[in-house]
Scaffold this motif. Structure first.
Motif, PDB file in Angstrom:
ATOM      1  N   THR A  87       0.800  -1.327   0.045  1.00  0.00           N
ATOM      2  CA  THR A  87      -0.098  -0.020   0.126  1.00  0.00           C
ATOM      3  C   THR A  87       0.717   1.291   0.295  1.00  0.00           C
ATOM      4  O   THR A  87       0.976   1.790  -1.017  1.00  0.00           O
ATOM      5  CB  THR A  87      -0.937  -0.018   1.248  1.00  0.00           C
ATOM      6  N   GLN A  90       3.920   0.810  -2.925  1.00  0.00           N
ATOM      7  CA  GLN A  90       3.218   0.773  -4.176  1.00  0.00           C
ATOM      8  C   GLN A  90       2.413   2.144  -4.769  1.00  0.00           C
ATOM      9  O   GLN A  90       2.417   2.260  -5.708  1.00  0.00           O
ATOM     10  CB  GLN A  90       2.008  -0.498  -3.932  1.00  0.00           C
ATOM     11  N   TYR A  91       1.678   2.746  -3.833  1.00  0.00           N
ATOM     12  CA  TYR A  91       0.956   3.750  -4.190  1.00  0.00           C
ATOM     13  C   TYR A  91       1.420   5.192  -3.909  1.00  0.00           C
ATOM     14  O   TYR A  91       1.088   6.141  -4.407  1.00  0.00           O
ATOM     15  CB  TYR A  91      -0.445   3.867  -3.206  1.00  0.00           C
TER      16      TYR A  91
ATOM     17  N   PHE B  40     -11.475   3.626  -5.306  1.00  0.00           N
ATOM     18  CA  PHE B  40      -9.944   3.344  -4.804  1.00  0.00           C
ATOM     19  C   PHE B  40     -10.058   1.758  -4.670  1.00  0.00           C
ATOM     20  O   PHE B  40     -10.419   1.318  -3.810  1.00  0.00           O
ATOM     21  CB  PHE B  40      -9.486   4.011  -3.601  1.00  0.00           C
ATOM     22  N   ARG B  43      -4.845  -3.075  -3.021  1.00  0.00           N
ATOM     23  CA  ARG B  43      -4.081  -4.282  -3.390  1.00  0.00           C
ATOM     24  C   ARG B  43      -3.374  -5.138  -2.299  1.00  0.00           C
ATOM     25  O   ARG B  43      -2.956  -5.985  -2.489  1.00  0.00           O
ATOM     26  CB  ARG B  43      -2.545  -3.481  -4.294  1.00  0.00           C
ATOM     27  N   GLU B 172      -1.755   1.737  -9.885  1.00  0.00           N
ATOM     28  CA  GLU B 172      -1.860   2.124  -8.354  1.00  0.00           C
ATOM     29  C   GLU B 172      -1.652   3.719  -8.334  1.00  0.00           C
ATOM     30  O   GLU B 172      -2.666   4.441  -7.410  1.00  0.00           O
ATOM     31  CB  GLU B 172      -1.077   1.391  -7.361  1.00  0.00           C
ATOM     32  N   VAL B 173      -0.416   4.137  -8.760  1.00  0.00           N
ATOM     33  CA  VAL B 173      -0.104   5.534  -8.558  1.00  0.00           C
ATOM     34  C   VAL B 173      -1.280   6.520  -9.416  1.00  0.00           C
ATOM     35  O   VAL B 173      -1.698   7.668  -8.533  1.00  0.00           O
ATOM     36  CB  VAL B 173       1.179   5.827  -8.916  1.00  0.00           C
ATOM     37  N   ASN B 175      -4.285   5.881  -9.974  1.00  0.00           N
ATOM     38  CA  ASN B 175      -5.519   5.714  -9.068  1.00  0.00           C
ATOM     39  C   ASN B 175      -5.364   6.608  -7.642  1.00  0.00           C
ATOM     40  O   ASN B 175      -6.307   7.313  -7.545  1.00  0.00           O
ATOM     41  CB  ASN B 175      -5.565   4.176  -8.519  1.00  0.00           C
ATOM     42  N   LYS B 176      -4.214   6.598  -7.094  1.00  0.00           N
ATOM     43  CA  LYS B 176      -4.136   7.493  -6.154  1.00  0.00           C
ATOM     44  C   LYS B 176      -4.415   9.073  -6.553  1.00  0.00           C
ATOM     45  O   LYS B 176      -4.920   9.573  -5.731  1.00  0.00           O
ATOM     46  CB  LYS B 176      -2.794   7.332  -5.399  1.00  0.00           C
TER      47      LYS B 176
END
Lengths: 173, 201
Positions: A87, A90-91, B40, B43, B172-173, B175-176
């Motif tokens: 989390t 990764q983000y 959101f 993962r 993911e990025v 999405n953020k």
């Protein structure tokens, strides 16, 4: 310095850094700090059952605008590794991790946990600073938060016995 | 019940709610039914309920929906007492229980062997926790939870099947960033600030 004074100094540093949501799980050496967090009206305190859920709570709160910190023992940091990797990293989500350094030099317990703490942080690529002087804490916390936000990654501050101050006798807790 | 049918009903009620969905095919199905930057995708298996709790605490005026699965919730059962302790009135936690680890080879989860997740939620301190046993019951539970101001947990037993939908379109990025920008825009707040270069100071 007493643990209460140290706790007040550290919480003051958190607030100066803009932290307004803190997740915690107790360790006896963190008792005064956690009480100071809980008593502060400007900080939303979330007591955890297990540290990894706290990483999720902080990630979710960050996504909607909160500035967060997680306070835990190094055992809890080990518990949190999957969430930190899949989390936070990764983000690319920033988070201040306050990790009590059980098994630090001079400690009579948890020497194995102590020996693994910095190597695991290094393996994760999480930058960390060992806090030894309480008077340095507010400035270090402020800088660590700037780094976390700029790098969009977690940054760890290791809480040693010295920085947490002299603990009151157990019966007074 | 089919999960896809349940998700359709949620999509009809969700409005501008922020939706956190657990790892797996459900997220892809949800994204087709309600494409939005307010979605959101989680993962880390298990973290759906905790990320949703963080959002609910951080933005108490906004409805937050967690779309969870049985395998995911079983991995992070301790999120239930923490959610119960914090009592976020804007959180709707929905668990689709298909009794298998669908994305990981469909081995049985503990709910196939008697674990009752609604019972666990209730015992953890979430008073409004209920099973929806029919599609109409599910529609009613979601509809009333969306207008209520208290914490709500809805379990739905669904068949272990997935609907054929396209893959998740963003990483993911992205999405953020999209999620944060959506929250900034709809809440009129600044979350990610950029600073002027030092030479401007």
């Amino acid at each position: 310095m007493s643990a209460d004074e140290a706790a007040t100094t550290i919480v003051g540093g958190l607030k100066q850094a803009g932290i307004n949501l803190v997740v915690t799980l107790p360790d006896i050496n963190l008792a005064q700090l956690l009480r100071a967090v809980e008593d502060d009206p400007d900080i939303l305190h979330v007591p955890l059952c297990r540290e990894e859920e706290g990483i999720g709570i902080c990630a979710g709160a960050y996504l909607v605008g909160k500035k967060c910190a997680a306070i835990m023992q190094n055992g809890g940091f080990f518990n949190s590794n999957n969430a930190i990797v899949s989390t936070l990293l990764q983000y690319q989500i920033p988070l201040l991790l306050f990790i009590y350094y059980a098994g630090d030099i001079g400690d009579r317990t948890f020497s194995t946990s102590g020996s693994m703490t910095e190597p695991v942080l290094q393996a994760l690529g999480v930058r960390y600073y060992v806090m030894r002087e309480t008077s340095d804490a507010p400035e270090l916390i402020k800088r660590a938060q700037i780094l976390a936000e700029d790098a969009k990654r977690p940054v760890a501050l290791l809480l040693t016995k010295e920085v947490l101050g002299r603990r009151a006798a157990l019966k007074s807790l | 019940m089919k999960r896809f049918d349940c998700l359709k009903l949620i999509a009809a009620e969700a409005k501008d709610a922020l939706v956190v969905s657990s790892a797996g095919a459900m997220t892809l199905e949800w994204n087709v039914l309600r494409p939005s930057d307010g979605n959101f995708r989680v993962r880390t298996l298990g973290l759906c309920s905790s990320i949703a709790l963080g959002m609910a605490l951080g933005l108490p005026q906004r409805k937050i929906i967690a779309l969870d699965g049985d395998g995911s919730l079983l991995m992070n059962l301790c999120s239930l007492p923490t959610i119960a302790r914090m009592q976020p009135g804007n959180l709707l936690h929905i668990v689709f229980d298909n009794e298998v680890y669908e994305a990981s080879g469909s081995k049985k989860t503990a709910t196939a062997c008697g674990t009752d997740l609604v019972g666990v939620a209730r015992a953890a301190g979430i008073k409004k926790a209920m099973w929806a046993n029919t599609i109409d019951g599910f529609a009613q539970a979601v509809s009333s939870a969306m207008t209520a101001d208290d914490l709500c947990f809805v379990g739905a037993k669904v068949t272990a099947e997935r609907t054929d939908v396209p893959p998740y379109p963003i990483d993911e990025v992205e999405n953020k960033y999209r999620f944060i920008r959506y929250v900034e825009k709809t809440e009129q707040i600044a979350i990610i600030k950029t600073n002027l270069p030092a030479s401007y100071a």
